[in-house]
Design a protein around this motif. Structure first.
Motif, PDB file in Angstrom:
ATOM      1  N   LYS A 112       0.951  -1.090  -0.683  1.00 63.00           N
ATOM      2  CA  LYS A 112      -0.358  -0.147   0.324  1.00 63.00           C
ATOM      3  C   LYS A 112       0.568   1.311   0.029  1.00 63.00           C
ATOM      4  CE  LYS A 112      -3.756  -1.902   3.498  1.00 63.00           C
ATOM      5  NZ  LYS A 112      -3.618  -1.909   4.333  1.00 63.00           N
ATOM      6  N   MET A 113       0.848   2.223  -0.379  1.00 61.63           N
ATOM      7  CA  MET A 113       1.340   3.731  -0.546  1.00 61.63           C
ATOM      8  C   MET A 113       1.067   4.418   0.587  1.00 61.63           C
ATOM      9  SD  MET A 113       2.258   3.291  -3.777  1.00 61.63           S
ATOM     10  CE  MET A 113       3.271   5.559  -3.185  1.00 61.63           C
ATOM     11  N   THR A 114       0.200   3.692   1.618  1.00 62.28           N
ATOM     12  CA  THR A 114       0.184   4.831   2.360  1.00 62.28           C
ATOM     13  C   THR A 114       1.047   3.977   3.514  1.00 62.28           C
ATOM     14  OG1 THR A 114      -1.703   2.734   3.546  1.00 62.28           O
ATOM     15  CG2 THR A 114      -2.328   5.202   2.708  1.00 62.28           C
ATOM     16  N   SER A 115       1.725   2.711   3.438  1.00 60.62           N
ATOM     17  CA  SER A 115       2.671   2.311   4.141  1.00 60.62           C
ATOM     18  C   SER A 115       4.374   2.303   3.291  1.00 60.62           C
ATOM     19  CB  SER A 115       2.535   0.843   4.271  1.00 60.62           C
ATOM     20  OG  SER A 115       2.615   0.303   3.419  1.00 60.62           O
ATOM     21  N   LEU A 116       4.003   3.656   2.503  1.00 61.99           N
ATOM     22  CA  LEU A 116       5.225   3.314   2.092  1.00 61.99           C
ATOM     23  C   LEU A 116       6.491   4.976   1.759  1.00 61.99           C
ATOM     24  CD1 LEU A 116       7.757   2.908  -0.229  1.00 61.99           C
ATOM     25  CD2 LEU A 116       6.224   4.277  -2.031  1.00 61.99           C
ATOM     26  N   ILE A 117       6.882   5.060   2.704  1.00 61.25           N
ATOM     27  CA  ILE A 117       7.660   6.797   2.722  1.00 61.25           C
ATOM     28  C   ILE A 117       9.073   6.652   1.522  1.00 61.25           C
ATOM     29  CG2 ILE A 117       8.703   8.080   4.581  1.00 61.25           C
ATOM     30  CD1 ILE A 117       7.394   7.042   6.540  1.00 61.25           C
ATOM     31  N   CYS A 118       9.115   7.333   1.681  1.00 59.86           N
ATOM     32  CA  CYS A 118      10.125   7.734  -0.074  1.00 59.86           C
ATOM     33  C   CYS A 118      10.587   9.180   0.036  1.00 59.86           C
ATOM     34  CB  CYS A 118       9.548   7.714  -0.999  1.00 59.86           C
ATOM     35  SG  CYS A 118      10.428   6.609  -2.242  1.00 59.86           S
ATOM     36  N   PHE A 119      11.852   9.290   0.640  1.00 57.53           N
ATOM     37  CA  PHE A 119      12.862   9.870   0.486  1.00 57.53           C
ATOM     38  C   PHE A 119      13.481  10.947  -0.564  1.00 57.53           C
ATOM     39  CE2 PHE A 119      12.237   9.950   4.651  1.00 57.53           C
ATOM     40  CZ  PHE A 119      11.561  10.055   5.842  1.00 57.53           C
ATOM     41  N   VAL A 120      13.429  11.290  -1.483  1.00 59.23           N
ATOM     42  CA  VAL A 120      13.403  11.757  -2.532  1.00 59.23           C
ATOM     43  C   VAL A 120      14.330  13.083  -2.202  1.00 59.23           C
ATOM     44  CG1 VAL A 120      13.647  12.184  -5.335  1.00 59.23           C
ATOM     45  CG2 VAL A 120      12.317  10.604  -4.010  1.00 59.23           C
TER      46      VAL A 120
ATOM     47  N   SER B  19       7.648  10.226 -12.028  1.00 61.88           N
ATOM     48  CA  SER B  19       5.455   9.643 -10.986  1.00 61.88           C
ATOM     49  C   SER B  19       6.588   9.250 -10.496  1.00 61.88           C
ATOM     50  CB  SER B  19       5.174   9.341 -11.584  1.00 61.88           C
ATOM     51  OG  SER B  19       6.188   8.236 -12.533  1.00 61.88           O
ATOM     52  N   LEU B  20       5.874   9.065  -8.856  1.00 62.03           N
ATOM     53  CA  LEU B  20       6.791   8.236  -8.120  1.00 62.03           C
ATOM     54  C   LEU B  20       7.321   6.907  -8.763  1.00 62.03           C
ATOM     55  CD1 LEU B  20       7.578   7.384  -5.138  1.00 62.03           C
ATOM     56  CD2 LEU B  20       5.423   6.922  -4.580  1.00 62.03           C
ATOM     57  N   GLU B  21       6.203   6.648  -9.100  1.00 69.44           N
ATOM     58  CA  GLU B  21       6.367   5.294  -9.923  1.00 69.44           C
ATOM     59  C   GLU B  21       7.001   4.376 -10.963  1.00 69.44           C
ATOM     60  OE1 GLU B  21       3.582   6.458  -9.570  1.00 69.44           O
ATOM     61  OE2 GLU B  21       2.436   5.196  -8.376  1.00 69.44           O
ATOM     62  N   GLU B  22       7.550   5.587 -11.481  1.00 65.51           N
ATOM     63  CA  GLU B  22       9.076   5.657 -12.599  1.00 65.51           C
ATOM     64  C   GLU B  22      10.668   5.481 -11.723  1.00 65.51           C
ATOM     65  OE1 GLU B  22       7.500   8.442 -16.649  1.00 65.51           O
ATOM     66  OE2 GLU B  22       7.543   9.516 -14.521  1.00 65.51           O
TER      67      GLU B  22
ATOM     68  N   ASP C 251      10.566   4.526  -8.939  1.00 70.26           N
ATOM     69  CA  ASP C 251      10.321   3.548  -7.943  1.00 70.26           C
ATOM     70  C   ASP C 251      11.215   2.236  -8.950  1.00 70.26           C
ATOM     71  OD1 ASP C 251      10.169   1.829  -5.644  1.00 70.26           O
ATOM     72  OD2 ASP C 251       8.693   0.976  -6.633  1.00 70.26           O
ATOM     73  N   ALA C 252      10.877   2.711  -9.958  1.00 72.52           N
ATOM     74  CA  ALA C 252      11.320   1.619 -11.078  1.00 72.52           C
ATOM     75  C   ALA C 252      13.247   1.604 -11.483  1.00 72.52           C
ATOM     76  CB  ALA C 252      10.479   1.880 -12.442  1.00 72.52           C
ATOM     77  N   LYS C 253      13.029   3.155 -10.783  1.00 70.44           N
ATOM     78  CA  LYS C 253      14.477   3.165 -11.666  1.00 70.44           C
ATOM     79  C   LYS C 253      15.935   3.502 -10.862  1.00 70.44           C
ATOM     80  CE  LYS C 253      13.103   5.878 -15.972  1.00 70.44           C
ATOM     81  NZ  LYS C 253      13.551   7.564 -16.012  1.00 70.44           N
ATOM     82  N   ALA C 254      15.278   3.187  -9.517  1.00 68.99           N
ATOM     83  CA  ALA C 254      16.064   3.413  -8.242  1.00 68.99           C
ATOM     84  C   ALA C 254      17.106   2.332  -8.063  1.00 68.99           C
ATOM     85  CB  ALA C 254      14.835   3.894  -6.983  1.00 68.99           C
ATOM     86  N   GLY C 255      16.903   1.102  -8.748  1.00 72.67           N
ATOM     87  CA  GLY C 255      17.823  -0.389  -8.264  1.00 72.67           C
ATOM     88  C   GLY C 255      18.140  -0.260  -6.912  1.00 72.67           C
ATOM     89  N   TRP C 256      17.027  -0.266  -6.260  1.00 71.12           N
ATOM     90  CA  TRP C 256      16.612  -0.807  -4.622  1.00 71.12           C
ATOM     91  C   TRP C 256      17.482  -1.617  -4.101  1.00 71.12           C
ATOM     92  CZ3 TRP C 256      14.821   3.923  -2.828  1.00 71.12           C
ATOM     93  CH2 TRP C 256      14.148   3.915  -2.814  1.00 71.12           C
ATOM     94  N   VAL C 257      17.941  -1.367  -3.294  1.00 68.39           N
ATOM     95  CA  VAL C 257      19.095  -2.703  -2.529  1.00 68.39           C
ATOM     96  C   VAL C 257      18.215  -2.491  -0.441  1.00 68.39           C
ATOM     97  CG1 VAL C 257      21.856  -2.653  -0.898  1.00 68.39           C
ATOM     98  CG2 VAL C 257      21.219  -1.580  -3.948  1.00 68.39           C
ATOM     99  N   ASN C 258      18.478  -3.803   0.273  1.00 68.73           N
ATOM    100  CA  ASN C 258      17.463  -4.064   0.510  1.00 68.73           C
ATOM    101  C   ASN C 258      18.704  -3.768   2.262  1.00 68.73           C
ATOM    102  OD1 ASN C 258      15.336  -4.910  -0.164  1.00 68.73           O
ATOM    103  ND2 ASN C 258      16.122  -7.519  -0.280  1.00 68.73           N
ATOM    104  N   GLN C 259      18.031  -3.204   3.064  1.00 67.94           N
ATOM    105  CA  GLN C 259      18.952  -2.690   3.996  1.00 67.94           C
ATOM    106  C   GLN C 259      18.790  -3.724   5.666  1.00 67.94           C
ATOM    107  OE1 GLN C 259      21.843  -1.191   3.313  1.00 67.94           O
ATOM    108  NE2 GLN C 259      21.107  -0.516   2.193  1.00 67.94           N
ATOM    109  N   PRO C 260      19.903  -3.801   6.673  1.00 66.39           N
ATOM    110  CA  PRO C 260      19.616  -4.934   7.499  1.00 66.39           C
ATOM    111  C   PRO C 260      18.633  -3.410   8.885  1.00 66.39           C
ATOM    112  CG  PRO C 260      21.326  -3.852   7.399  1.00 66.39           C
ATOM    113  CD  PRO C 260      21.094  -3.124   6.196  1.00 66.39           C
ATOM    114  N   VAL C 261      17.092  -4.489   9.001  1.00 74.84           N
ATOM    115  CA  VAL C 261      16.044  -4.260  10.241  1.00 74.84           C
ATOM    116  C   VAL C 261      16.341  -5.171  11.461  1.00 74.84           C
ATOM    117  CG1 VAL C 261      13.831  -4.054  10.438  1.00 74.84           C
ATOM    118  CG2 VAL C 261      14.595  -3.647   8.282  1.00 74.84           C
TER     119      VAL C 261
END
Length: 168
Positions: free
Chosen positions: A2-10, A23-26, A28-38
Motif C-alpha cells: 500500500k502506498m500508505t505504508s511507503l515513505i520515500c525520501f527523494v 512520477s513515484l512509480e518511475e 521506484d522502477a529506476k532506483a535499483g533498490w538495495v535491501n538494508q538490515p532491520v
C-alpha cells in the motif's frame, strides 16, 4: 504494498512537483533498490550479549583506574541472562542549554536533538558497532537506491502516532 505504508525520501532540488518531474512509480522502477538490515532492540542486545559473554558487571563504586575502565567497557551491555535489573533506577542527564523547542526538523541546540532522540522513535538507528539499521520496532523493511540518494521504508502493521491514531 500500500502506498500508505511507503515513505520515500527523494533528494531533489525542488520541493514541489514540476512539469516533467518523474512520477513515484518511475522513480521506484529506476532506483535499483538495495535491501538494508532491520533489527529490533532485543536482537541487538543478543548480539552484544554474545560479544560480552563472561564479562563481569562493573562495580559502580570502584573509582580506581581499573574500575573506571570496567565501567566504560560495560556501558551499553545488556544484562546477562538472569541478572537482576533495577527497573526503578533513574538516569539523569545534564544539559547546558535551555530547551526551547522539541521540533526535530529545526533543533536549536544539540541538547534539544538529544532530548528529542530520547522521547521519540526513529525509522533508522545504529547497532552496537555503528552499522545503520532499520528500527525493527517501526520498520518491517527498508531499502536504499543504488546511488544512496533515496530511502524507502515499509512500516510494520499497526504503527500508530503517540495519540493512538493509525499512521497513514
Amino acid at each position: 504494498m500500500k502506498m500508505t505504508s511507503l515513505i520515500c525520501f527523494v533528494v531533489s532540488l525542488a520541493f514541489a512537483p514540476h512539469a516533467g518531474a518523474a512520477s513515484l512509480e518511475e522513480i521506484d522502477a529506476k532506483a535499483g533498490w538495495v535491501n538494508q538490515p532491520v533489527k529490533t532492540v532485543p536482537q541487538v542486545e543478543e548480539e552484544i550479549r554474545k560479544l560480552t559473554a563472561g564479562a563481569p558487571p562493573a562495580d559502580l563504586n570502584d573509582y580506581s583506574l581499573e574500575g573506571t575502565a570496567k565501567i566504560i567497557q560495560s556501558l551499553g551491555r545488556p544484562p546477562a541472562e538472569g541478572e537482576a535489573v533495577d527497573t526503578e533506577a533513574e538516569l539523569k542527564i545534564q544539559i547546558t542549554h535551555r530547551i526551547t523547542s522539541l521540533n526535530p526538523i529545526f533543533p536549536g541546540t544539540t541538547e534539544q536533538l538529544r532530548i528529542h532522540g530520547l522521547i521519540s522513535g526513529s525509522l533508522i538507528g545504529a547497532d552496537h558497532v555503528g552499522n545503520i539499521i532499520g528500527n525493527g520496532e517501526l520498520v518491517s523493511s527498508w531499502q536504499t537506491s543504488a546511488d544512496h540518494m533515496m530511502a524507502k521504508f515499509v512500516l510494520r502493521p499497526g504503527v500508530t502516532w503517540s495519540d493512538g491514531a493509525p499512521f497513514q
